[in-house]
Enzyme design. Structure first.
Site, PDB file in Angstrom:
ATOM      1  N   LYS A  50       0.846  -1.206   0.000  1.00 56.95           N
ATOM      2  CA  LYS A  50       0.000   0.000   0.000  1.00 56.95           C
ATOM      3  C   LYS A  50       0.878   1.253   0.000  1.00 56.95           C
ATOM      4  CE  LYS A  50      -3.781  -2.594   1.973  1.00 56.95           C
ATOM      5  NZ  LYS A  50      -4.587  -3.059   3.102  1.00 56.95           N
ATOM      6  N   GLN A  94      -5.435  -1.673   9.161  1.00 56.30           N
ATOM      7  CA  GLN A  94      -5.129  -2.988   8.598  1.00 56.30           C
ATOM      8  C   GLN A  94      -5.693  -4.085   9.498  1.00 56.30           C
ATOM      9  OE1 GLN A  94      -3.740  -3.480   5.598  1.00 56.30           O
ATOM     10  NE2 GLN A  94      -3.900  -5.690   5.797  1.00 56.30           N
ATOM     11  N   ASP A 117     -11.706   2.026   3.162  1.00 55.52           N
ATOM     12  CA  ASP A 117     -11.879   0.576   3.079  1.00 55.52           C
ATOM     13  C   ASP A 117     -13.357   0.192   2.952  1.00 55.52           C
ATOM     14  OD1 ASP A 117      -9.866  -1.335   2.976  1.00 55.52           O
ATOM     15  OD2 ASP A 117      -9.309  -1.061   5.080  1.00 55.52           O
TER      16      ASP A 117
HETATM   17  N1  GUN Z   1      -6.665  -7.365   5.597  1.00 51.92           N
HETATM   18  C1  GUN Z   1      -6.799  -8.167   4.511  1.00 51.92           C
HETATM   19  N2  GUN Z   1      -7.358  -7.465   3.487  1.00 51.92           N
HETATM   20  C2  GUN Z   1      -7.569  -6.218   3.950  1.00 51.92           C
HETATM   21  C3  GUN Z   1      -8.133  -5.036   3.366  1.00 51.92           C
HETATM   22  O1  GUN Z   1      -8.547  -4.978   2.199  1.00 51.92           O
HETATM   23  N3  GUN Z   1      -8.180  -3.956   4.173  1.00 51.92           N
HETATM   24  C4  GUN Z   1      -7.738  -3.988   5.446  1.00 51.92           C
HETATM   25  N4  GUN Z   1      -7.850  -2.867   6.175  1.00 51.92           N
HETATM   26  N5  GUN Z   1      -7.233  -5.049   6.022  1.00 51.92           N
HETATM   27  C5  GUN Z   1      -7.150  -6.156   5.270  1.00 51.92           C
END
Ligand code: GUN
Length: 295
Positions: A50, A94, A117
């Site tokens: 990211k 996350q 998200d």
């Molecule tokens: N953990 C696994 N996939 C994701 C995601 O798309 N967003 C977040 N915040 N955590 C994750």
């Protein structure tokens, strides 16, 4: 029959190129804050991807790395600070959070206008009612990938295997919304589905999102269907230099020549998730600034 590989990397690059061009006339750089709590190895890798995506696009970004001993109150205090920071348009917590933290409380504390998200109940509720604001990144990325490869969902029978709040459940909702990218007849399958092969038998498109390595093979996947593999599982493989390798939830080797098309792991859905996170962050900035340059 050769199986077509639906690669995500070129689609991600096209999305980033388009965003980059549009951002040249933006009032300011979009800002993303990532909150990474604990030491989950997969989460560390995802967050690094990211960060790299933000760097590629020139977005303002900060990552807050907190120890696994962080309390719910400490996490809530950080989220409150980020909600009040005018340079931050998007906040991503996350997942999974360490077991000592109340995940629901933390996700509900994120300002829904910064919830890139799409996990806040306000945003999930908007999705259910057919008026989405932020669409969760992986489901949105899957729909973008299908559109890119001209694979229509309209009137198709689609099975979503896996019911997570991050992928399976929002994706099933999107697929049966009215209009392009939706209008599918959706079957949701999960660990308690008694006869998976029977449930998938007549489906044109299968989304594998259970988090179980190489679980879906030619015994359950209908011949000639399209398989979107969301899984990213690290398995031990002594023949590999690192001793491990990444595999999906679909058994891609066994499905070659059986499925009409499938996404590779890595390099399929993963890059699309990052692209959609960046797009959602740009959308958040545009909304905050009243800027209409994203179209
Ligand atoms: N953990 C696994 N996939 C994701 C995601 O798309 N967003 C977040 N915040 N955590 C994750």
């Amino acid at each position: 029959m050769d199986s077509r590989l639906l690669k995500g990397v070129p689609v991600r690059d096209a999305v980033l190129e388009e965003l980059r061009a549009k951002l040249t006339s933006a009032p300011r750089s979009p800002g993303l804050a990532v909150v990474l709590i604990g030491e989950d190895p997969a989460s560390q890798v995802y967050v690094r991807h990211k960060e790299k995506g933000c760097e590629k696009l020139g977005l303002h970004h900060v990552t807050h790395r907190l120890p696994p001993t962080t309390s719910t109150d400490e996490a809530l205090a950080l989220v409150a600070d980020l909600n009040n920071d005018p340079a931050i348009d998007g906040i991503l917590v996350q997942l999974p959070l360490p077991s000592g933290i109340d995940q629901d409380r933390v996700l509900q504390a994120v300002d829904p206008a910064k919830d890139v998200d799409g996990f806040h109940p306000d945003n999930l509720g908007r999705l259910v009612s057919g008026r989405p604001r932020f669409v969760p990144c992986t489901p949105k990325g899957i729909l973008r990938l299908l559109a890119h490869y001209h694979i229509s969902t309209v009137g198709r029978r689609v099975a979503v295997v896996g019911r997570s709040v991050i992928v399976g459940r929002p994706l099933a909702l999107l697929l049966n919304l009215k209009g392009e990218g939706g209008d599918a007849t959706v079957t949701m399958c999960h660990s308690r589905t008694p006869d998976l092969a029977g449930a998938l038998k007549d489906c044109d498109l299968i989304i594998a999102a259970m988090g179980v390595p190489r679980a879906l093979g030619p015994d359950v996947i209908p011949e000639g269907s399209v398989v979107i593999d969301v899984g990213i599982n690290r398995i031990t493989d002594p023949t590999h230099p690192k001793g491990t390798r990444l595999v999906g939830d679909a058994d891609s080797e066994a499905l070659m020549g059986h499925a009409a098309a499938l996404t590779p792991v890595p390099g399929g859905v993963g890059p699309m998730t990052i692209a959609m996170l960046l797009e959602n962050t740009c959308e958040a900035m545009a909304r905050n600034e009243g800027w209409h340059g994203l179209g």
